[in-house]
Design a protein around this motif. Structure first.
Motif, PDB file in Angstrom:
ATOM      1  N   GLN A 206       0.829  -1.207   0.000  1.00  0.00           N
ATOM      2  CA  GLN A 206       0.000   0.000   0.000  1.00  0.00           C
ATOM      3  C   GLN A 206       0.864   1.257   0.000  1.00  0.00           C
ATOM      4  N   ILE A 207       1.932   1.247   0.788  1.00  0.00           N
ATOM      5  CA  ILE A 207       2.852   2.391   0.821  1.00  0.00           C
ATOM      6  C   ILE A 207       3.479   2.605  -0.555  1.00  0.00           C
ATOM      7  N   LYS A 208       3.855   1.518  -1.229  1.00  0.00           N
ATOM      8  CA  LYS A 208       4.434   1.641  -2.576  1.00  0.00           C
ATOM      9  C   LYS A 208       3.464   2.353  -3.515  1.00  0.00           C
ATOM     10  N   MET A 209       2.208   1.925  -3.496  1.00  0.00           N
ATOM     11  CA  MET A 209       1.238   2.518  -4.399  1.00  0.00           C
ATOM     12  C   MET A 209       0.931   3.974  -4.041  1.00  0.00           C
ATOM     13  N   ILE A 210       0.984   4.292  -2.764  1.00  0.00           N
ATOM     14  CA  ILE A 210       0.784   5.688  -2.337  1.00  0.00           C
ATOM     15  C   ILE A 210       1.920   6.559  -2.874  1.00  0.00           C
ATOM     16  N   VAL A 211       3.156   6.058  -2.785  1.00  0.00           N
ATOM     17  CA  VAL A 211       4.301   6.808  -3.331  1.00  0.00           C
ATOM     18  C   VAL A 211       4.132   7.018  -4.832  1.00  0.00           C
ATOM     19  N   PHE A 212       3.771   5.959  -5.569  1.00  0.00           N
ATOM     20  CA  PHE A 212       3.604   6.076  -7.018  1.00  0.00           C
ATOM     21  C   PHE A 212       2.522   7.104  -7.361  1.00  0.00           C
ATOM     22  N   SER A 213       1.410   7.025  -6.647  1.00  0.00           N
ATOM     23  CA  SER A 213       0.307   7.962  -6.902  1.00  0.00           C
ATOM     24  C   SER A 213       0.739   9.395  -6.611  1.00  0.00           C
ATOM     25  N   TYR A 214       1.469   9.552  -5.544  1.00  0.00           N
ATOM     26  CA  TYR A 214       1.917  10.891  -5.130  1.00  0.00           C
ATOM     27  C   TYR A 214       2.847  11.511  -6.169  1.00  0.00           C
ATOM     28  N   VAL A 215       3.758  10.716  -6.668  1.00  0.00           N
ATOM     29  CA  VAL A 215       4.756  11.249  -7.595  1.00  0.00           C
ATOM     30  C   VAL A 215       4.197  11.412  -9.010  1.00  0.00           C
ATOM     31  N   LEU A 216       3.310  10.499  -9.444  1.00  0.00           N
ATOM     32  CA  LEU A 216       2.871  10.473 -10.843  1.00  0.00           C
ATOM     33  C   LEU A 216       1.588  11.264 -11.118  1.00  0.00           C
ATOM     34  N   ASN A 217       0.859  11.643 -10.071  1.00  0.00           N
ATOM     35  CA  ASN A 217      -0.405  12.358 -10.283  1.00  0.00           C
ATOM     36  C   ASN A 217      -0.306  13.773  -9.720  1.00  0.00           C
ATOM     37  N   SER A 218      -0.250  14.751 -10.603  1.00  0.00           N
ATOM     38  CA  SER A 218      -0.110  16.149 -10.161  1.00  0.00           C
ATOM     39  C   SER A 218      -1.308  16.630  -9.367  1.00  0.00           C
ATOM     40  N   GLN A 219      -2.467  15.972  -9.523  1.00  0.00           N
ATOM     41  CA  GLN A 219      -3.650  16.366  -8.774  1.00  0.00           C
ATOM     42  C   GLN A 219      -3.545  15.946  -7.304  1.00  0.00           C
ATOM     43  N   ILE A 220      -2.539  15.118  -7.000  1.00  0.00           N
ATOM     44  CA  ILE A 220      -2.284  14.734  -5.611  1.00  0.00           C
ATOM     45  C   ILE A 220      -1.185  15.615  -5.016  1.00  0.00           C
ATOM     46  N   TYR A 221      -0.005  15.635  -5.660  1.00  0.00           N
ATOM     47  CA  TYR A 221       1.079  16.411  -5.046  1.00  0.00           C
ATOM     48  C   TYR A 221       0.841  17.921  -5.156  1.00  0.00           C
ATOM     49  N   GLY A 222      -0.098  18.322  -6.007  1.00  0.00           N
ATOM     50  CA  GLY A 222      -0.410  19.742  -6.110  1.00  0.00           C
ATOM     51  C   GLY A 222      -1.547  20.197  -5.216  1.00  0.00           C
ATOM     52  N   ALA A 223      -2.174  19.252  -4.497  1.00  0.00           N
ATOM     53  CA  ALA A 223      -3.290  19.574  -3.598  1.00  0.00           C
ATOM     54  C   ALA A 223      -2.727  19.791  -2.198  1.00  0.00           C
ATOM     55  N   SER A 224      -2.932  20.961  -1.645  1.00  0.00           N
ATOM     56  CA  SER A 224      -2.241  21.354  -0.405  1.00  0.00           C
ATOM     57  C   SER A 224      -2.501  20.418   0.767  1.00  0.00           C
ATOM     58  N   LEU A 225      -3.763  20.062   1.019  1.00  0.00           N
ATOM     59  CA  LEU A 225      -4.070  19.213   2.167  1.00  0.00           C
ATOM     60  C   LEU A 225      -3.555  17.788   1.959  1.00  0.00           C
ATOM     61  N   MET A 226      -3.730  17.271   0.754  1.00  0.00           N
ATOM     62  CA  MET A 226      -3.248  15.922   0.447  1.00  0.00           C
ATOM     63  C   MET A 226      -1.723  15.873   0.503  1.00  0.00           C
ATOM     64  N   ASP A 227      -1.069  16.888  -0.054  1.00  0.00           N
ATOM     65  CA  ASP A 227       0.387  16.944  -0.048  1.00  0.00           C
ATOM     66  C   ASP A 227       0.919  16.860   1.386  1.00  0.00           C
ATOM     67  N   LYS A 228       0.308  17.609   2.286  1.00  0.00           N
ATOM     68  CA  LYS A 228       0.739  17.614   3.692  1.00  0.00           C
ATOM     69  C   LYS A 228       0.532  16.247   4.338  1.00  0.00           C
ATOM     70  N   GLU A 229      -0.640  15.636   4.111  1.00  0.00           N
ATOM     71  CA  GLU A 229      -0.964  14.346   4.732  1.00  0.00           C
ATOM     72  C   GLU A 229      -0.052  13.225   4.216  1.00  0.00           C
ATOM     73  N   ILE A 230       0.169  13.192   2.907  1.00  0.00           N
ATOM     74  CA  ILE A 230       0.988  12.124   2.335  1.00  0.00           C
ATOM     75  C   ILE A 230       2.450  12.268   2.742  1.00  0.00           C
ATOM     76  N   LYS A 231       2.960  13.479   2.729  1.00  0.00           N
ATOM     77  CA  LYS A 231       4.350  13.676   3.166  1.00  0.00           C
ATOM     78  C   LYS A 231       4.528  13.199   4.599  1.00  0.00           C
ATOM     79  N   SER A 232       3.587  13.547   5.453  1.00  0.00           N
ATOM     80  CA  SER A 232       3.654  13.122   6.849  1.00  0.00           C
ATOM     81  C   SER A 232       3.601  11.597   6.953  1.00  0.00           C
TER      82      SER A 232
END
Length: 253
Positions: A206-232
């Protein structure tokens, strides 16, 4: 901007990218008078990546609605009755509860508190199941911001409850992680971020897929609340990441 990945990282993603187990179907049982609230509950499950059935939306015109409902009750493994006074007065909802109980579906009663009025609690076959109390200011005509806040509340409370159901918790997490990669807007990603802390802990796949989603989908790493939660989350789970996965995460971190 799409992050630049190395050939090694590309091969790693290609070899490890996978759909996680997500064999879940929700039946939402409700009185017709509460259909707007039922629609928001369906939306909350959609945000979690879990398919749900809502009679007034999902039965095609001309279909035999009784057969359609019967079929959905047979397919569902999560049953969510929306407990209100109107629900108690419906003969159909009581029968739906009985059908779900016989099938040993995971039952999550939602006891609505509307305008501060006393919640309707589980009774009959489900009286021993703890009802999940949801506070609402009104039953209809939701304003856009109020609707958004209500869905946020539903996502957070429902995801926490599902994560505590041992028989389905890993599939719930699988559904959610699968849904991350498919996020299509910053708003959608930020709504999904509400569930992350409730669904912890996550497994290595699950962690692997979260990393892939975070890096490959700009709608995730560009969303302020999601970016903060995933980085944490990912910084807390460095021990579940090999060196290549860490290097992929660090493309944006």
């Amino acid at each position: 901007m799409f992050p630049l990945i190395t050939k090694e990282q590309y091969i790693y993603i290609k070899e490890n990218f996978m759909e996680l187990d997500c064999d879940l179907r929700v039946f939402i049982s409700y009185s017709h008078e509460n259909r707007e609230i039922a629609g928001m509950i369906k939306e909350a499950f959609t945000i979690l990546g879990i398919d749900s059935f809502l009679a007034h939306e999902d039965i095609p015109g001309g279909e035999e609605w009784e057969n359609e409902i019967k079929g959905e009750l047979k397919k569902c493994n999560i049953f969510v009755p929306i407990l209100t006074n109107e629900f108690k007065e419906s003969k159909w909802t009581c029968q739906e509860i009985g059908a779900a109980w016989i099938r040993n579906a995971t039952i999550i009663p939602l006891s609505l508190i509307i305008d501060g009025k006393e919640a309707v609690m589980p009774s009959g076959f489900i009286k021993k199941i703890q009802g999940l109390k949801i506070n609402l200011s009104k039953d209809k005509n939701f304003e856009i911001e109020e609707r958004k806040n209500t869905i946020n509340q539903l996502v957070q409370r429902i995801s926490k409850t599902l994560a505590n159901k041992q028989e389905i918790s890993e599939r719930v997490k699988g559904c959610f992680v699968n849904s991350l990669f498919k996020s299509q807007s910053f708003d959608e990603s930020n709504l999904k971020s509400t569930a992350i802390s409730s669904l912890k802990p996550f497994s290595v796949p699950q962690i692997k897929m979260i990393v892939f989603s975070y890096v490959l989908n700009s709608q995730i790493y560009g969303a302020s609340l999601m970016d903060k939660e995933i980085k944490s989350l990912l910084n807390e789970n460095q021990d579940k990441m090999d060196e290549t996965l860490k290097s992929i995460f660090n493309l944006i971190n």
